[in-house]
Design a protein around this motif. Structure first.
Motif, short mmCIF file in Angstrom:
data_model
loop_
_atom_site.label_atom_id
_atom_site.label_comp_id
_atom_site.label_asym_id
_atom_site.label_seq_id
_atom_site.Cartn_x
_atom_site.Cartn_y
_atom_site.Cartn_z
N ARG A 4 -1.47 -4.38 6.26
CA ARG A 4 -2.24 -4.69 5.06
C ARG A 4 -1.78 -3.81 3.89
O ARG A 4 -1.59 -2.62 4.05
N TRP A 8 -4.34 0.08 -3.99
CA TRP A 8 -3.67 0.10 -5.29
C TRP A 8 -2.75 -1.11 -5.45
O TRP A 8 -2.72 -1.75 -6.50
N THR A 9 -2.04 -1.48 -4.41
CA THR A 9 -1.14 -2.63 -4.47
C THR A 9 -1.94 -3.91 -4.65
O THR A 9 -1.54 -4.79 -5.43
N ARG A 10 -3.06 -4.05 -3.96
CA ARG A 10 -3.88 -5.24 -4.11
C ARG A 10 -4.45 -5.35 -5.53
O ARG A 10 -4.50 -6.44 -6.10
N ILE A 11 -4.88 -4.24 -6.11
CA ILE A 11 -5.40 -4.26 -7.48
C ILE A 11 -4.30 -4.62 -8.47
O ILE A 11 -4.48 -5.45 -9.36
N ARG A 12 -3.12 -4.03 -8.30
CA ARG A 12 -2.00 -4.33 -9.19
C ARG A 12 -1.60 -5.80 -9.08
O ARG A 12 -1.33 -6.45 -10.09
N ASN A 13 -1.58 -6.35 -7.87
CA ASN A 13 -1.22 -7.75 -7.69
C ASN A 13 -2.28 -8.69 -8.25
O ASN A 13 -1.96 -9.81 -8.65
N LEU A 14 -3.53 -8.25 -8.28
CA LEU A 14 -4.58 -9.06 -8.86
C LEU A 14 -4.41 -9.16 -10.37
O LEU A 14 -4.57 -10.22 -10.96
N ILE A 15 -4.04 -8.05 -11.00
CA ILE A 15 -3.87 -8.02 -12.45
C ILE A 15 -2.56 -8.70 -12.86
O ILE A 15 -2.51 -9.48 -13.80
N SER A 16 -1.51 -8.38 -12.17
CA SER A 16 -0.19 -8.92 -12.49
C SER A 16 0.50 -9.33 -11.20
O SER A 16 1.16 -8.50 -10.56
N PRO A 17 0.35 -10.60 -10.78
CA PRO A 17 0.93 -11.02 -9.50
C PRO A 17 2.45 -10.89 -9.50
O PRO A 17 3.09 -11.09 -10.54
#
Length: 57
Positions: A4, A8-17
């Motif tokens: 998984r 931080w990576t999940r938040i960044r991908n949510l903002i800028s996929p």
């Protein structure tokens, strides 16, 4: 550990996929939805003069 991604990576991908490529692209349904129609532009629609939408028709 798990595979998984980090918080931080999940938040960044949510903002800028991240950009998609052939390997990461998700499957999409083929064809258009049944309620969607192709756009028809009245000014260039050959059917206005009784013609068909086919090339050379």
């Amino acid at each position: 550990m798990t595979d998984r991604p980090t918080l931080w990576t999940r938040i960044r991908n949510l903002i800028s996929p991240p950009p998609e490529n052939y390997d990461t692209r998700k499957a999409r349904p083929s064809g258009a939805a049944p309620d969607q129609q192709l756009p028809i532009y009245e000014a260039t629609d050959a059917r206005r003069a009784g013609g068909t939408m086919q090339i050379g028709g």
